[in-house]
Design a protein around this motif. Structure first.
Motif, PDB file in Angstrom:
ATOM      1  N   ASN A  56      -9.307   1.417  11.811  1.00  0.00           N
ATOM      2  CA  ASN A  56      -9.314   1.407  10.352  1.00  0.00           C
ATOM      3  C   ASN A  56      -7.896   1.055   9.899  1.00  0.00           C
ATOM      4  O   ASN A  56      -7.023   1.917   9.796  1.00  0.00           O
ATOM      5  N   ARG A  57      -7.679  -0.230   9.626  1.00  0.00           N
ATOM      6  CA  ARG A  57      -6.338  -0.721   9.323  1.00  0.00           C
ATOM      7  C   ARG A  57      -5.801  -0.174   8.014  1.00  0.00           C
ATOM      8  O   ARG A  57      -4.612   0.110   7.889  1.00  0.00           O
ATOM      9  N   GLU A  58      -6.662  -0.020   7.020  1.00  0.00           N
ATOM     10  CA  GLU A  58      -6.219   0.514   5.729  1.00  0.00           C
ATOM     11  C   GLU A  58      -5.712   1.949   5.889  1.00  0.00           C
ATOM     12  O   GLU A  58      -4.639   2.305   5.393  1.00  0.00           O
ATOM     13  N   LEU A  59      -6.471   2.769   6.594  1.00  0.00           N
ATOM     14  CA  LEU A  59      -6.067   4.150   6.824  1.00  0.00           C
ATOM     15  C   LEU A  59      -4.812   4.218   7.700  1.00  0.00           C
ATOM     16  O   LEU A  59      -3.933   5.039   7.461  1.00  0.00           O
ATOM     17  N   GLY A  61      -2.381   2.065   7.718  1.00  0.00           N
ATOM     18  CA  GLY A  61      -1.263   1.757   6.840  1.00  0.00           C
ATOM     19  C   GLY A  61      -0.861   2.923   5.957  1.00  0.00           C
ATOM     20  O   GLY A  61       0.322   3.202   5.783  1.00  0.00           O
ATOM     21  N   ARG A  62      -1.865   3.629   5.405  1.00  0.00           N
ATOM     22  CA  ARG A  62      -1.561   4.769   4.529  1.00  0.00           C
ATOM     23  C   ARG A  62      -0.969   5.942   5.300  1.00  0.00           C
ATOM     24  O   ARG A  62      -0.007   6.560   4.865  1.00  0.00           O
ATOM     25  N   ARG A  63      -1.554   6.263   6.446  1.00  0.00           N
ATOM     26  CA  ARG A  63      -1.130   7.442   7.207  1.00  0.00           C
ATOM     27  C   ARG A  63       0.270   7.284   7.793  1.00  0.00           C
ATOM     28  O   ARG A  63       1.027   8.235   7.877  1.00  0.00           O
ATOM     29  N   ARG A  65       2.519   4.732   6.917  1.00  0.00           N
ATOM     30  CA  ARG A  65       3.395   3.968   6.011  1.00  0.00           C
ATOM     31  C   ARG A  65       3.878   2.658   6.650  1.00  0.00           C
ATOM     32  O   ARG A  65       5.086   2.383   6.713  1.00  0.00           O
ATOM     33  N   THR A  67       2.928  -1.698   6.972  1.00  0.00           N
ATOM     34  CA  THR A  67       2.226  -2.815   6.371  1.00  0.00           C
ATOM     35  C   THR A  67       1.294  -3.410   7.396  1.00  0.00           C
ATOM     36  O   THR A  67       1.727  -3.788   8.484  1.00  0.00           O
ATOM     37  N   VAL A  68       0.029  -3.497   7.042  1.00  0.00           N
ATOM     38  CA  VAL A  68      -0.984  -4.027   7.946  1.00  0.00           C
ATOM     39  C   VAL A  68      -1.559  -5.282   7.317  1.00  0.00           C
ATOM     40  O   VAL A  68      -1.992  -5.276   6.175  1.00  0.00           O
ATOM     41  N   ARG A  69      -1.544  -6.366   8.057  1.00  0.00           N
ATOM     42  CA  ARG A  69      -2.081  -7.641   7.539  1.00  0.00           C
ATOM     43  C   ARG A  69      -3.502  -7.821   7.964  1.00  0.00           C
ATOM     44  O   ARG A  69      -3.957  -7.451   8.934  1.00  0.00           O
TER      45      ARG A  69
END
Length: 69
Positions: A56-59, A61-63, A65, A67-69
């Motif tokens: 889960n790339r979005e999670l 990135g949030r967890r 910090r 940047t995930v493309r």
């Protein structure tokens, strides 16, 4: 089994080597799951029956910090 189709290289596994490679990949993905899934967050989901790993790339990135493309 050949992985490099179209490259002209025959990368067949010697007899008996492929299952150990799969086993190592399973151990690595389980270790990554322990590191990434802090506080039960499903950053990395393993489905051993289907043989899949979902990131889960979005999670991620949030967890962490990042940047995930």
């Amino acid at each position: 089994m050949t992985f490099a189709q179209g490259t002209g290289k025959d990368l067949r596994f010697p007899q008996g080597r492929f299952p150990r490679t799969i086993s190592r990949a399973g151990k690595l993905s389980k270790a990554a799951k322990r590191v990434l899934n802090i506080d039960q967050a499903a950053v990395l989901v393993l489905d051993e029956t289907a043989g899949t790993v979902e990131l889960n790339r979005e999670l991620l990135g949030r967890r962490f910090r990042v940047t995930v493309r």
